[in-house]
Design a protein around this motif. Structure first.
Motif, short mmCIF file in Angstrom:
data_model
loop_
_atom_site.label_atom_id
_atom_site.label_comp_id
_atom_site.label_asym_id
_atom_site.label_seq_id
_atom_site.Cartn_x
_atom_site.Cartn_y
_atom_site.Cartn_z
N UNK A 10 1.33 -0.90 0.04
CA UNK A 10 0.37 -0.12 0.13
C UNK A 10 0.73 1.11 0.01
N UNK A 11 2.07 1.35 0.85
CA UNK A 11 2.70 2.32 0.46
C UNK A 11 4.03 2.61 -0.43
N UNK A 12 3.93 1.35 -1.44
CA UNK A 12 4.12 1.54 -2.68
C UNK A 12 4.19 2.23 -3.50
N UNK A 13 2.40 1.71 -3.34
CA UNK A 13 1.42 2.09 -4.43
C UNK A 13 1.23 3.77 -4.03
N UNK A 14 1.49 4.31 -3.07
CA UNK A 14 1.19 5.77 -3.25
C UNK A 14 1.78 6.39 -2.80
N UNK A 15 3.72 6.21 -3.22
CA UNK A 15 4.66 6.79 -3.31
C UNK A 15 4.65 6.24 -5.39
N UNK A 16 4.53 5.29 -5.43
CA UNK A 16 4.52 5.46 -7.33
C UNK A 16 3.52 5.65 -8.16
N UNK A 17 2.21 6.18 -7.11
CA UNK A 17 1.08 6.95 -8.12
C UNK A 17 1.64 8.47 -7.85
N UNK A 31 5.90 13.52 -2.90
CA UNK A 31 7.08 12.52 -2.69
C UNK A 31 7.16 12.62 -1.33
N UNK A 32 7.98 13.29 -1.48
CA UNK A 32 9.13 13.71 -0.15
C UNK A 32 8.10 14.29 0.93
N UNK A 33 7.19 15.37 0.21
CA UNK A 33 6.10 15.37 1.31
C UNK A 33 5.50 14.00 2.42
N UNK A 34 4.99 13.07 1.31
CA UNK A 34 4.41 12.16 1.73
C UNK A 34 5.53 10.99 3.04
N UNK A 35 6.67 10.96 2.36
CA UNK A 35 7.25 9.96 2.91
C UNK A 35 7.98 10.87 4.40
N UNK A 36 7.92 12.24 4.66
CA UNK A 36 8.19 12.90 5.85
C UNK A 36 7.33 12.95 6.77
N UNK A 37 5.57 12.48 6.44
CA UNK A 37 4.61 11.86 7.53
C UNK A 37 4.53 10.72 7.79
N UNK A 54 15.64 15.89 1.94
CA UNK A 54 15.49 16.27 3.51
C UNK A 54 16.11 15.46 4.18
N UNK A 55 16.59 15.51 5.68
CA UNK A 55 16.86 14.98 6.52
C UNK A 55 16.32 14.27 7.72
N UNK A 56 15.91 13.62 8.02
CA UNK A 56 15.50 12.47 8.61
C UNK A 56 15.68 11.95 9.87
N UNK A 130 21.14 6.43 17.00
CA UNK A 130 20.55 6.39 16.12
C UNK A 130 20.41 6.11 14.71
N UNK A 131 19.96 6.58 13.78
CA UNK A 131 19.17 6.33 12.67
C UNK A 131 19.20 7.73 11.86
N UNK A 132 20.27 8.33 10.69
CA UNK A 132 19.62 9.66 10.53
C UNK A 132 19.36 8.49 8.66
N UNK A 133 18.44 9.18 8.17
CA UNK A 133 17.76 8.97 6.11
C UNK A 133 17.99 10.52 6.04
N UNK A 134 18.76 10.83 5.25
CA UNK A 134 18.67 11.25 4.20
C UNK A 134 17.41 10.85 2.75
N UNK A 135 17.12 12.00 2.15
CA UNK A 135 15.98 11.70 0.96
C UNK A 135 16.11 12.15 0.33
N UNK A 136 16.93 12.49 -1.25
CA UNK A 136 17.74 13.49 -2.30
C UNK A 136 16.72 13.51 -3.45
#
Ligand SMILES: [Zn+2]
Length: 370
Positions: A10-17, A31-37, A54-56, A130-136
């Motif tokens: 379901x998450x993949x569909x939301x991103x890929x659509x 796409x970034x806004x969705x991942x940020x949520x 974006x950095x999480x 901890x874990x850091x995620x970069x979304x470029x």
């Protein structure tokens, strides 16, 4: 905790659509806004960096000593597919495969990373450091806006895990990647009437033709160096001695030394007709991700975890580049931790749903144990 394939789908569909070609920042931002949520749901601290990355951060102490540094996960939100591709290549499940643009490279990698983080969160406090995620936003077009931030984050991390897809067919992790260069050779000659005054002209096409052979001769397949003049553009009409010709060249190297050799040779090219001027732009965009003992160590750890989880995983060196090329010289890096499948940048792009949960379990354990 077992990964929930239906929720992942379901998450993949939301991103890929949500189509996100690199050239449309507004689309990439959706796409970034969705991942940020998703990141905020997991309690992340989020930052929008200059250039759009974006950095999480999950349980990261920015002042932590070396041994307490976070693990960095690299993801990119852009795809190579233009708007409208979904209309021709709609998402579809066939047997164990989900087909669709941007799924394998790398929206399923993003989804897998967040499901791994969800599993970690359900098990208690974040792992040490901890874990850091970069979304470029621009991996598919050379990471020009994000490279500095990727390198800065890697310097502060104790390991880098790249969720680009594993190797197609073998599902192997990527323990090395070739360096990638793009060169543009513009020949500026002198136009003239091809019939009346050919001697007054200086042909840019003739000089470019000589250069094609010289450039192709720089390949050294035995050393892992490939060179391809992939694009040639020149001339204005058959009755005009051509004043302009441009070559675009793709270069892949396994070592920095080879990159430097090819770079120097291309820059040393000199037209044999002194009236033709050659202008070289571009260069080695991504340094090689050379197979190192640090990467081998990370890979051995991944291999042992996979075995415990009941499957075998290989490690391969590949020709394509990723943002892991920037981090490998700085911090131990392991790549290919995204979703298995095939068809990156191709019409048959798909994710293997039968194998995907195993790779998410592997990533979860790596985040705990690295
Ligand atoms: Zn990718």
């Amino acid at each position: 905790m077992q990964p929930d394939l239906q929720a992942m789908l379901a998450d993949l569909r939301a991103l890929a659509e949500t189509e996100s070609p690199s050239t449309d920042m507004a689309a990439v931002n959706r796409v970034m806004d969705l991942v940020e949520s998703w990141a905020l749901d997991l309690g992340a601290t989020t930052h929008a960096l200059p250039g759009g990355t974006r950095q999480f951060s999950f349980g990261v102490d920015p002042d932590a000593p070396a041994g307490e540094r976070p693990v960095l996960i690299l993801t990119h939100a852009d795809t190579v597919w233009p708007h409208g591709t979904l209309a021709e290549m709609p998402l579809r499940v066939e047997g164990d495969r989900l087909y669709g643009p941007g799924t394998y490279d790398m929206k399923a990698g993003i989804v897998g990373a967040f499901h791994a983080l969800r599993a970690l969160k359900s098990q208690g406090p974040w792992p040490r450091g901890g874990v850091q995620v970069l979304l470029t936003p621009d991996e598919e077009i050379g990471s020009h806006s994000s490279r500095g931030q990727i390198e800065a984050a890697a310097r502060k991390a104790r390991a880098v895990l790249v969720v680009e897809p594993p190797v197609a067919d073998t599902h192997a992790l990527k323990v090395g990647r070739k360096g990638v260069g793009d060169f543009r050779l513009a020949f500026h000659g002198v136009a003239s009437h091809a019939g009346n005054k050919p001697e007054e002209g200086a042909s840019a096409i003739t000089e470019a033709a000589r250069a094609v052979l010289a450039v192709q001769a720089l390949a050294r397949p035995e050393a892992g160096t490939t060179v391809s003049v992939g694009l040639i553009r020149g001339g204005s009409a058959t009755n005009v001695v051509p004043a302009e010709c441009v070559l675009e060249v793709d270069v892949r190297v396994s070592t920095l030394a080879e990159g430097e050799r090819v770079d120097a040779a291309i820059r040393a090219l000199t037209p044999s007709d002194p009236r033709v001027r050659l202008e070289v732009t571009g260069g080695l965009n991504r340094p090689p991700f050379e197979r190192s003992s640090q990467t081998e160590q990370l890979f051995a750890q991944a291999q042992a975890i996979a075995r415990e989880l009941g499957f075998e995983i290989g490690g391969e060196v590949v020709g394509g580049g990723s943002d892991g090329n920037f981090t490998a010289p700085l911090t131990p890096t392991l790549d290919g931790l995204g979703a298995p499948g095939d068809g990156a940048h191709a019409a048959h792009e798909h994710v293997r749903l039968d194998r995907w949960p195993d790779h998410v379990r592997l990533l979860t354990r790596l985040l705990q144990e690295v």
